[in-house]
Design a protein around this motif. Structure first.
Motif, PDB file in Angstrom:
ATOM      1  N   PHE A 216       0.829  -1.202   0.000  1.00 56.63           N
ATOM      2  CA  PHE A 216       0.000   0.000   0.000  1.00 56.63           C
ATOM      3  C   PHE A 216       0.865   1.254   0.000  1.00 56.63           C
ATOM      4  O   PHE A 216       1.867   1.343   0.701  1.00 56.63           O
ATOM      5  N   ARG A 217       0.437   2.228  -0.777  1.00 58.95           N
ATOM      6  CA  ARG A 217       1.013   3.574  -0.705  1.00 58.95           C
ATOM      7  C   ARG A 217       0.097   4.382   0.201  1.00 58.95           C
ATOM      8  O   ARG A 217      -1.105   4.517  -0.061  1.00 58.95           O
ATOM      9  N   GLU A 218       0.686   4.901   1.274  1.00 58.58           N
ATOM     10  CA  GLU A 218      -0.102   5.590   2.297  1.00 58.58           C
ATOM     11  C   GLU A 218      -0.129   7.097   2.055  1.00 58.58           C
ATOM     12  O   GLU A 218       0.901   7.699   1.729  1.00 58.58           O
ATOM     13  N   TYR A 219      -1.313   7.680   2.251  1.00 59.22           N
ATOM     14  CA  TYR A 219      -1.488   9.118   2.062  1.00 59.22           C
ATOM     15  C   TYR A 219      -2.171   9.704   3.296  1.00 59.22           C
ATOM     16  O   TYR A 219      -3.372   9.533   3.492  1.00 59.22           O
ATOM     17  N   ASP A 220      -1.361  10.370   4.115  1.00 58.67           N
ATOM     18  CA  ASP A 220      -1.913  10.996   5.317  1.00 58.67           C
ATOM     19  C   ASP A 220      -2.073  12.494   5.078  1.00 58.67           C
ATOM     20  O   ASP A 220      -1.630  13.036   4.066  1.00 58.67           O
ATOM     21  N   MET A 221      -2.677  13.187   6.025  1.00 52.89           N
ATOM     22  CA  MET A 221      -2.972  14.605   5.867  1.00 52.89           C
ATOM     23  C   MET A 221      -1.747  15.474   6.096  1.00 52.89           C
ATOM     24  O   MET A 221      -1.620  16.556   5.515  1.00 52.89           O
TER      25      MET A 221
END
Length: 535
Positions: A216-221
């Motif tokens: 998974f490629r993670e995208y946080d704020m």
């Protein structure tokens, strides 16, 4: 069409949202997923605080791709319809939609929880592919692979609230590993996975460099710019909603400035300001700003994160409730820890969960909605020591100020200074401001308190805008090694009182009287002096 396979539930959920008067079109995110379909980098994990639109986006994506329901009536008028690949993907894919917050009735253990998901998907597949010879005793991922090898059918997995299990009572380290292994076997390096889109509050737990879910490629704020504009409302979107509110509400009682103060304060990695979307919509619908972010136990919820190391964050709390930021190293994965001990772990978790916002290396209390929860914490938790004691004195401080009892005011400030907290050394006016803010904490129940507000010809330390009938306005100025008279002279000379005329003329809630309050501290004698004068 089943419960998990090509379910109609995402369509029905998104249809409700899209028909709302305060709907915001975020459909272009779908177009950003098109290039990943069937490609190596096709696993996305979007993490955001709760109430920031994660489930709405998941429902939208499921409704768009799924063959279960013709959703053209929803999307033909949205921005995604302008995408040249729109028609080639609308309702053309098999979608497995998993809401991981759903539990079987009387669920008391992980086996019951995961069996509902695995058996539910298995049942949908056996029904949809009843013409194939499928061994129902096989593992779920083997059934998927069998279907793919026989039909070449691929599946889009939309997984909402993937981390819900980590908040359940039966969770343990072994169960966490079993759950991650389930997701790994289902999604990692599987030819039948056309796309995996996953949302949650928690980032994927980093147990090792070879994490089970490292595909998974993670995208946080906080740190990732991609997808940032799709979660939360941007300034111009709130402007549009506010215009609708003004046009549709008979006697609108909310100002655009109130929406900013109550619900703004978060930032994307691009530096764009974003608002808590659910709270904005609820406030406009109710024609009243308030705390819509959580419904019960707010201060206990914050205390959960700091309880293991109150001493390391206590002084920071004093600064943060006064509007200051404090330096911190934010590490999103730390939020997955079962117990938080270090200061940076605590703040990392609070940023991930939305209790704090992060910018330029500092954490802040984002807005008035969250500030109210911190206020409750300070007023209720005796383990906060001097912070709790001073917060409890804040009711007496406000009464003394309104009555002009300057001796009582000086006595309370002396008591504050006599505590053992290093912040009370008053090395700068920022520290004095923080303590003064704390001893006036109870005033927030009656006033909107603003710091360093542009007023008249300069900047004033504090302005107390009345929010209940029958209250005096207050302008408060601080001086270190000066005198209260000097502070009040500055209030008069700079015409700070003009600020009330500008902000309270539309809806006056005060008596018409403005109190000028001067507070000074002498470093040499360690004395406080106060003066209250009617302007």
């Amino acid at each position: 069409m089943g419960v998990f396979l090509n379910s109609s539930a995402p369509y029905e959920n998104y249809k409700e949202i899209a028909s709302d008067m305060y709907f915001v079109d975020k459909s272009p995110i779908i177009g950003e997923l098109f290039p990943a379909l069937g490609k190596r980098e096709r696993h996305f994990c979007i993490t955001r605080p709760r109430r920031f639109g994660k489930s709405v986006m998941a429902d939208m994506i499921g409704a768009f791709f799924s063959r279960g329901v013709d959703s053209g009536n929803l999307f033909d008028n949205l921005a995604i319809a302008e995408n040249k690949e729109y028609k080639s993907h609308l309702n053309r894919h098999h979608v497995i939609f998993m809401d991981c917050s759903r539990m079987p009735e009387r669920c008391r253990d992980y086996h019951s929880y995961i069996t509902r998901i695995s058996d539910g998907i298995r049942g949908d597949l056996l029904q949809a592919y009843s013409d194939l010879e499928i061994d129902k005793e096989k593992a779920l991922w083997d059934i998927f692979l069998d279907i793919f090898l026989k039909t070449k059918d691929k599946f889009i997995f939309v997984i909402d609230e993937w981390d819900a299990v980590f908040h359940m009572s039966f969770i343990s380290e072994d169960i966490s590993k079993s759950y991650l292994a389930f997701l790994k076997n289902l999604l990692k390096d599987q030819a039948y996975v056309e796309l995996a889109y996953m949302t949650g509050v928690l980032p994927i737990a980093k147990y090792s460099s070879g994490s089970e879910l490292n595909m998974f490629r993670e995208y946080d704020m906080v740190s990732k710019k991609k997808f940032s504009e799709y979660f939360g409302f941007l300034d111009h979107e709130v402007d549009q909603l506010f215009q609708i509110y003004r046009e549709q509400t008979k006697h609108p009682g909310i100002t655009r400035e109130e929406l900013r103060m109550w619900y703004d304060g978060y930032y994307t990695a691009k530096g764009e300001k974003i608002y808590n979307p659910r709270s904005v919509v609820c406030a406009l619908q109710d024609d009243e700003p308030g705390n819509y972010w959580t419904s019960s136990g707010p201060y206990d919820e914050i205390f959960y994160y700091i309880r293991n190391n109150v001493e390391s964050v206590r002084d920071d709390l004093v600064l943060m409730i006064s509007g200051e930021g404090v330096g911190a190293r934010i590490r999103n994965y730390a939020a997955a820890a079962r117990n938080l001990h270090t200061r940076d772990e605590i703040y990392s978790a609070m940023v991930v969960y939305g209790f704090l916002t992060y910018r330029y290396g500092k954490v802040f209390v984002p807005n008035r909605e969250i500030m109210g929860q911190f206020q409750e914490l300070l007023m209720e938790k005796q383990s906060l020591g001097y912070v709790y004691r001073l917060a409890k004195e804040s009711e007496r401080m406000l009464k003394a100020t309104l009555a002009g009892e300057v001796e009582t005011m000086a006595e309370i400030l002396k008591m504050a200074h006599d505590t053992e907290a290093p912040i009370l050394s008053y090395n700068s006016e920022i520290e004095l401001s923080a303590v003064v803010n704390l001893v006036y904490l109870a005033a927030r129940d009656w006033y909107r308190v603003e710091r360093e507000d542009k007023a008249g010809e300069g900047y004033v330390d504090f302005i107390f805008y009345p929010e209940r009938q029958g209250m005096d306005g207050i302008i408060l100025e601080l001086k270190i090694n000066g005198t209260p008279d000097e502070a009040i002279r500055q209030i008069k000379k700079k015409n700070y009182a003009l600020r009330f005329l500008g902000k309270l003329a539309e809806r006056p809630k005060y008596t018409g009287k403005i109190l000028a309050v001067g507070i000074s501290y002498k470093r040499k004698t360690k004395e406080h002096f106060c003066k209250v004068e009617v302007l």
